[in-house]
Design a protein around this motif. Structure first.
Motif, PDB file in Angstrom:
ATOM      1  N   LEU A 198       0.828  -1.214   0.000  1.00 57.65           N
ATOM      2  CA  LEU A 198       0.000   0.000   0.000  1.00 57.65           C
ATOM      3  C   LEU A 198       0.859   1.260   0.000  1.00 57.65           C
ATOM      4  N   GLN A 199       1.937   1.227   0.762  1.00 60.39           N
ATOM      5  CA  GLN A 199       2.836   2.382   0.786  1.00 60.39           C
ATOM      6  C   GLN A 199       3.729   2.411  -0.445  1.00 60.39           C
ATOM      7  N   PHE A 253       1.959   3.940  -3.479  1.00 62.14           N
ATOM      8  CA  PHE A 253       1.817   5.384  -3.286  1.00 62.14           C
ATOM      9  C   PHE A 253       3.126   6.104  -3.613  1.00 62.14           C
ATOM     10  N   ILE A 254       4.240   5.587  -3.063  1.00 63.20           N
ATOM     11  CA  ILE A 254       5.540   6.220  -3.288  1.00 63.20           C
ATOM     12  C   ILE A 254       5.966   6.105  -4.742  1.00 63.20           C
ATOM     13  N   CYS A 255       5.687   4.971  -5.375  1.00 62.36           N
ATOM     14  CA  CYS A 255       6.057   4.796  -6.785  1.00 62.36           C
ATOM     15  C   CYS A 255       5.317   5.780  -7.678  1.00 62.36           C
ATOM     16  N   SER A 256       4.031   5.971  -7.416  1.00 60.41           N
ATOM     17  CA  SER A 256       3.251   6.957  -8.166  1.00 60.41           C
ATOM     18  C   SER A 256       3.855   8.339  -8.009  1.00 60.41           C
ATOM     19  N   PHE A 257       4.119   8.718  -6.774  1.00 67.53           N
ATOM     20  CA  PHE A 257       4.731  10.008  -6.473  1.00 67.53           C
ATOM     21  C   PHE A 257       6.081  10.144  -7.165  1.00 67.53           C
ATOM     22  N   MET A 258       6.855   9.077  -7.122  1.00 69.85           N
ATOM     23  CA  MET A 258       8.208   9.077  -7.669  1.00 69.85           C
ATOM     24  C   MET A 258       8.225   9.276  -9.184  1.00 69.85           C
ATOM     25  N   PHE A 259       7.354   8.577  -9.890  1.00 66.24           N
ATOM     26  CA  PHE A 259       7.354   8.671 -11.347  1.00 66.24           C
ATOM     27  C   PHE A 259       6.706   9.966 -11.852  1.00 66.24           C
ATOM     28  N   LEU A 260       5.779  10.522 -11.065  1.00 66.02           N
ATOM     29  CA  LEU A 260       5.137  11.767 -11.474  1.00 66.02           C
ATOM     30  C   LEU A 260       5.964  13.001 -11.128  1.00 66.02           C
ATOM     31  N   ALA A 261       6.857  12.878 -10.128  1.00 60.87           N
ATOM     32  CA  ALA A 261       7.643  14.031  -9.684  1.00 60.87           C
ATOM     33  C   ALA A 261       8.465  14.668 -10.808  1.00 60.87           C
ATOM     34  N   PRO A 262       9.180  13.890 -11.638  1.00 53.03           N
ATOM     35  CA  PRO A 262       9.939  14.531 -12.724  1.00 53.03           C
ATOM     36  C   PRO A 262       9.051  15.288 -13.712  1.00 53.03           C
ATOM     37  N   THR A 288      -9.189  11.042  -5.192  1.00 49.38           N
ATOM     38  CA  THR A 288      -8.749   9.657  -4.981  1.00 49.38           C
ATOM     39  C   THR A 288      -8.707   9.287  -3.503  1.00 49.38           C
ATOM     40  N   THR A 289      -8.350  10.239  -2.634  1.00 47.56           N
ATOM     41  CA  THR A 289      -8.351   9.953  -1.197  1.00 47.56           C
ATOM     42  C   THR A 289      -9.759   9.635  -0.717  1.00 47.56           C
ATOM     43  N   SER A 297     -11.857   5.491   0.504  1.00 48.41           N
ATOM     44  CA  SER A 297     -12.569   5.161   1.732  1.00 48.41           C
ATOM     45  C   SER A 297     -13.833   4.332   1.486  1.00 48.41           C
ATOM     46  N   PHE A 298     -14.182   4.098   0.216  1.00 47.15           N
ATOM     47  CA  PHE A 298     -15.399   3.348  -0.109  1.00 47.15           C
ATOM     48  C   PHE A 298     -15.098   1.969  -0.716  1.00 47.15           C
ATOM     49  N   VAL A 299     -13.859   1.523  -0.591  1.00 44.65           N
ATOM     50  CA  VAL A 299     -13.472   0.243  -1.173  1.00 44.65           C
ATOM     51  C   VAL A 299     -14.081  -0.914  -0.376  1.00 44.65           C
ATOM     52  N   LYS A 300     -14.618  -1.915  -1.091  1.00 48.30           N
ATOM     53  CA  LYS A 300     -15.227  -3.077  -0.454  1.00 48.30           C
ATOM     54  C   LYS A 300     -14.163  -4.123  -0.114  1.00 48.30           C
ATOM     55  N   LYS A 301     -14.518  -5.026   0.782  1.00 50.70           N
ATOM     56  CA  LYS A 301     -13.580  -6.040   1.259  1.00 50.70           C
ATOM     57  C   LYS A 301     -13.049  -6.923   0.131  1.00 50.70           C
ATOM     58  N   SER A 302     -13.869  -7.147  -0.884  1.00 54.01           N
ATOM     59  CA  SER A 302     -13.465  -8.031  -1.981  1.00 54.01           C
ATOM     60  C   SER A 302     -12.651  -7.313  -3.051  1.00 54.01           C
ATOM     61  N   ASP A 303     -12.466  -6.004  -2.912  1.00 55.17           N
ATOM     62  CA  ASP A 303     -11.792  -5.221  -3.961  1.00 55.17           C
ATOM     63  C   ASP A 303     -10.531  -4.547  -3.435  1.00 55.17           C
ATOM     64  N   PHE A 304      -9.645  -5.332  -2.826  1.00 59.70           N
ATOM     65  CA  PHE A 304      -8.416  -4.761  -2.282  1.00 59.70           C
ATOM     66  C   PHE A 304      -7.589  -4.067  -3.360  1.00 59.70           C
ATOM     67  N   TRP A 305      -7.615  -4.623  -4.568  1.00 58.45           N
ATOM     68  CA  TRP A 305      -6.831  -4.029  -5.655  1.00 58.45           C
ATOM     69  C   TRP A 305      -7.274  -2.598  -5.957  1.00 58.45           C
ATOM     70  N   VAL A 306      -8.556  -2.273  -5.704  1.00 58.75           N
ATOM     71  CA  VAL A 306      -9.033  -0.904  -5.910  1.00 58.75           C
ATOM     72  C   VAL A 306      -8.375   0.043  -4.908  1.00 58.75           C
ATOM     73  N   LEU A 307      -8.226  -0.431  -3.664  1.00 55.75           N
ATOM     74  CA  LEU A 307      -7.534   0.377  -2.658  1.00 55.75           C
ATOM     75  C   LEU A 307      -6.092   0.626  -3.071  1.00 55.75           C
ATOM     76  N   VAL A 308      -5.439  -0.404  -3.598  1.00 54.23           N
ATOM     77  CA  VAL A 308      -4.057  -0.248  -4.078  1.00 54.23           C
ATOM     78  C   VAL A 308      -3.993   0.798  -5.187  1.00 54.23           C
ATOM     79  N   LEU A 309      -4.953   0.744  -6.120  1.00 54.12           N
ATOM     80  CA  LEU A 309      -4.971   1.694  -7.238  1.00 54.12           C
ATOM     81  C   LEU A 309      -5.202   3.125  -6.751  1.00 54.12           C
ATOM     82  N   THR A 310      -6.153   3.306  -5.854  1.00 53.77           N
ATOM     83  CA  THR A 310      -6.432   4.664  -5.375  1.00 53.77           C
ATOM     84  C   THR A 310      -5.262   5.218  -4.574  1.00 53.77           C
ATOM     85  N   ARG A 311      -4.575   4.358  -3.806  1.00 54.05           N
ATOM     86  CA  ARG A 311      -3.398   4.821  -3.077  1.00 54.05           C
ATOM     87  C   ARG A 311      -2.284   5.245  -4.033  1.00 54.05           C
TER      88      ARG A 311
END
Length: 456
Positions: free
Chosen positions: A95-96, A99-108, A133-134, A138-152
């Protein structure tokens, strides 16, 4: 509400006046409230008032606070998230990492745009994506963990949009010791926001019984040895802070389970006490460390040209034994562990404001946003993008030796986190190397700046 207020406040920062050199199509900002010196970007015209300069810094500090609160809210309720989704340590660390990878690739990208276009618009656009996205996460369902990963992952847009731009705006607004002071205020909100993220996330999750409510260069730069070595030092620091910030509450909770001070958490919400304590320690030590580092820098800078990187080296090298002792003592004494964590975090926080100032005076003004973006990309790529996942992966790999014992749950995470003090020592060496070259590189940046002033 806080996100909407941020957007409104950003809109109050007046657009920059620009001067254009047709020979290379580079735009130079006109934001200073002081007379030009060797450290200011070229000639400034139509300066904004001192009052507006302070307002701009206040807005940027507010954004920094919100960002770091958001970044570590997840860590504050991690036990509840693990129970809710039924995920192991390695997946939790992901999860972290995303988030950091997104930040890292968008920073340049944002750094490139920040050197050429309206910075206010760029930051507002990034903040809008961050807010949406934040809230959505907060509305991600238990069966959709990958959605939480994407939003993070998408949440990293907000940090990328302002982290590459905000320090350079402050650098354009102020000079000398006043700039150092303003940079200090800005970076104080990294530990303050991080600590409040733990506290706020744990408080909301505990009060509602639902963790989801806690979420509602080019030329010159690569040949600059100070920039390269300090970037490596920042990378090591990011590795240590990222891993410890993410895993410490969970680690201390498991330590208390193995001592028999509390039962293992089987149902959410899990006991948030460690998030409260660690968050409070992070806030206090961050404030003390940043101010202390700034004060020491101001006292030594005139007499010792390489004082800044030496302070960073001492901070890293002396914090590593403290973190090592804290990790070892966790099995027997939680108060002693918190004591050494507090000392280590204070020593590590000496570096925050100084690091930004180093970049500002060894890189010419027209490349500062690009340099900031490159440093962000490198430090997160090799630092805190992977460290939470790496620690979790090592912990999971050790699980095979005992899959039932709560005591081993603590030990395997303990052995994994011991990697952090080792990386901290390496970071201290990198900052020491920076001290060998910083005087020469700062002089070169001043000469380049003076030459461009003459051309203009």
């Amino acid at each position: 509400y806080s996100g909407s207020l941020t957007t409104v406040l950003l809109s109050q920062i007046k657009p920059r006046t620009r001067l254009s050199l047709r020979s290379n199509s580079v735009h130079y900002d006109s934001l200073s409230t002081e007379q030009p010196d060797s450290d200011t970007p070229f000639m400034r015209t139509n300066p904004i008032s001192q009052k507006r300069s302070y307002i701009a810094v206040a807005v940027l500090c507010y954004i920094n606070l919100l960002n770091y609160m958001d970044r570590y809210t997840i860590a504050g309720v991690l036990l509840s998230i693990q129970n809710y989704f039924g995920i192991p340590d390695s997946t939790s660390g992901l999860l972290q990492t995303v988030f950091i990878c997104s930040f890292m690739f968008l920073a340049p990208i944002f750094g490139y745009l920040g050197d050429r276009y309206n910075r206010k618009i760029i930051m507002i656009a990034g903040m809008i994506v961050w807010i949406i996205t934040t809230l959505g996460s907060s509305f991600v369902k238990k069966s959709d963990f990958w959605v939480l990963v994407l939003t993070r992952a998408l949440v990293g847009t907000g940090e990328a949009s302002y982290s590459t731009i905000a320090p350079t705006i402050i650098g354009d607004l102020f000079t000398g010791t006043k700039r150092t002071l303003m940079i200090s205020f800005f970076y104080i909100f990294i530990p303050v926001g991080s600590g409040l993220g733990y506290i706020l996330g744990a408080t909301i999750a505990n009060a509602t019984g639902d963790w989801r409510w806690a979420l509602r260069v080019r030329e010159y730069i690569f040949y600059n040895r100070s920039f390269v070595w300090s970037s490596l030092g920042v990378t090591a620091m990011a590795f240590v802070t990222g891993a410890l910030a993410f895993w410490t509450p969970t680690f201390l909770s498991r330590a208390q389970v193995t001592q028999g001070l509390r039962p293992p958490c089987k149902e959410e919400p899990c006991n948030p006490l460690d998030s409260y304590i660690f968050g409070a320690i992070t806030v206090v030590t961050g404030i003390v460390g940043v101010f202390l580092g700034t004060y020491i820098s101001k006292q030594l800078r005139d007499r010792l040209p390489n004082a800044d990187p030496l302070i960073c080296a001492v901070g890293m090298l002396s914090s590593s034994p403290c973190f090592f002792i804290a990790i070892i003592l966790a099995a027997t004494s939680i108060p002693a562990t918190y004591t050494f964590i507090a000392i280590g975090e204070t020593l590590l926080s000496l570096n925050w404001a100084i690091l930004a100032d180093i970049l500002l005076y060894v890189v010419v003004p027209t490349r500062r946003a690009t340099a900031e973006a490159l440093q962000i990309m490198v430090c997160h790529l090799l630092g805190d993008a992977g460290s939470p996942y790496l620690i979790g992966a090592i912990s999971d790999a050790l699980l095979k030796y005992d899959q039932e014992s709560p005591h081993w749950d603590f030990r395997r995470l303990e052995y994994s986190i011991l990697l952090c003090p080792i990386i901290g020592i390496l970071g201290g060496v990198f900052f020491f190397m920076t001290s060998l070259y910083i005087k020469e590189d700062r002089k070169a940046a001043e000469l380049l700046n003076s030459g461009n002033n003459v051309l203009l």
